[in-house]
Design an enzyme around this catalytic site. Sequence first.
Site, mmCIF file in Angstrom:
data_model
loop_
_atom_site.group_PDB
_atom_site.id
_atom_site.type_symbol
_atom_site.label_atom_id
_atom_site.label_comp_id
_atom_site.label_asym_id
_atom_site.label_seq_id
_atom_site.Cartn_x
_atom_site.Cartn_y
_atom_site.Cartn_z
ATOM 1 N NE ARG A 197 24.572 -6.944 -5.482
ATOM 2 C CZ ARG A 197 23.766 -7.942 -5.750
ATOM 3 N NH1 ARG A 197 23.289 -8.672 -4.753
ATOM 4 N NH2 ARG A 197 23.409 -8.230 -6.981
ATOM 5 N N GLY A 198 28.655 -7.832 -2.599
ATOM 6 C CA GLY A 198 29.906 -8.438 -3.021
ATOM 7 C C GLY A 198 30.386 -8.031 -4.392
ATOM 8 C CG ASP A 214 28.014 -3.066 -6.169
ATOM 9 O OD1 ASP A 214 27.880 -3.701 -7.228
ATOM 10 O OD2 ASP A 214 27.121 -2.372 -5.658
ATOM 11 N NE ARG A 225 33.379 -11.452 -2.420
ATOM 12 C CZ ARG A 225 32.337 -11.568 -3.220
ATOM 13 N NH1 ARG A 225 32.481 -11.277 -4.500
ATOM 14 N NH2 ARG A 225 31.185 -11.960 -2.767
ATOM 15 N N GLY A 283 17.760 -17.221 -3.191
ATOM 16 C CA GLY A 283 16.590 -17.985 -2.793
ATOM 17 C C GLY A 283 16.804 -18.745 -1.519
ATOM 18 C CD GLU A 307 24.205 -8.997 5.696
ATOM 19 O OE1 GLU A 307 24.445 -10.130 5.240
ATOM 20 O OE2 GLU A 307 24.875 -7.977 5.428
#
Length: 551
Positions: free
Chosen positions: A33-34, A36, A38, A66, A100
């Site tokens: 989750r970027g 959190d 990255r 979206g 993923e």
Amino acid sequence: MESSATTTASSSTGPPLSAALPTGDYEVFLSFRGADVRKRFADHLYTSLARAKIRTFRDEEELEKGEAIESSLVLAIPESKIYIPILSERYASSKWCLTELAQMVECWKQGKGHIILPIFYFVDPRDVRKQQGPYQQAFEEHTTKHTPQTVNEWEEALLKVGKMKGWHVTESHGEGAVVDEVLSKVESHLRSMYTLVTDELVGIDTPVKEVMELLNLGSSTGKVIVGIHGMGGLGKTTLVQAVYNKICAQFDRCCFLDDAREALAKSNGVVSLQSKVISTVLKVNFQVRSVSEGINLIKDRVCKHKLLLIVDDIDDKFEFDRILGKLGDFSSSSRFIFTTRYSRALDFIPDCKLYEPREMSRYFSLQLFSKHAFGMDDPPEEDAGISEEFVKVATGLPLALKVIGSFLFRRERSFWEEKLIELQEIASTSENPLLKRLKISYNDLSPDEKQIFLDISCFFIGSYKDVLYYLWSDCGFYPESGITTLIDRSLMKQHEEDRFWMHDHIRDLGRAIVKEEDVEHPYKRSRIWSFEDTLDMLRKGEVNIFLSIIR
């Protein structure tokens, strides 16, 4: 969009663009989750993987929510070998992350060798398994936006991954230590995946076990060196490849040096071998400039690792201290294996335990011959008798069994009978019966196939096929069919990266054929591969209008 050509990670605040995916397969797929992790943990882990030359993908940008996940990313997951989901507190709030993860689990369940190494980043694995704590709120929102089937797939994926052994990043178990542990585990898994390509492993189990016993792998109190010696064609290379595949995962670094005798015959042979050791162990492309520089670099950078080093086909020109430095500088957990045709070459290796493979038994000889002559483990009943006779002629040498069997494949009975008589005469009269046996297969090649065979044996072992195909096509040859014939006859192999390979005895056969063109005057031969012969010819101003290639 920025993307690395070396390393796959997906930062899943939004779906990645297909343009972010480099071409080719991947080794590691990161999912996180970027927002959190990255800029902290994910970047640290990515950098460590990239420095270790491990191919991983990372998408640097977030896209608008979206958008549909790109099909190229869906393809990237099954292509990767190892999955590392970084399960942070808000991981489950991203539908891209969960999609993923569900695909990772699906690939893992197919049993094709995929591995999942989860990292629980300041989140309790129990919360992941049971979708409680921060994961509970995320799934309450997902149930209002997505179908029950989709939500169930995500829940099942989290349940599976939450039960897997991984790493739990906490205040007491810091990020740096976890990154180092993950990198070590990834390298260990990749070593076990990238095993050496070996020939048919007929009758190999007992020799492998005996060599492993000599290596004393359970001890770390001292370095162990094993020297395997025996005549050419006995299967020494196949044996050490099988041992390598069996034990490589137990070492920090592994290096396999093939054709050491051929390398040392060249003017820069020592620095060439040193460069390969350093480049392989340190995972960098490095060219040593001098022997002393190579020894110092090996001492300072290579010796500290728990190392498996295999050097194939040495002769008495191989000097351990001159090439690798002092044995005492290496880790006490390191292991070394050398192979040679000449047992005296091992006299120069300190504290070397000797092992001499036995000739293949009649039972395994018949099995190996049958694999190549009939495509099965045993000969048809009507061909059992003549097959036994061919096995006797091959005298338990795996190379001879493969070449002779391949040569006879799908041939008429009368052809078999004629060649058996010829081989029996060679066995009783020839000073070098093995090369003479192999030459029977060469004699049956077409003129163009012979030229291609001689080119490879003299110059192009280890070369890529593409440029050579153009060369041979310009000569009016048909390289595609020619190479296929040589492979079918077991006279050469083509590795997965499209490099040519030949057994050293078959290479010697090709060069012996060229030498027979004029024994006394090298410059009158069609091919000159020796640096000394080339230099001598140029100094004397000798010219041969029939000369095809000089290396």
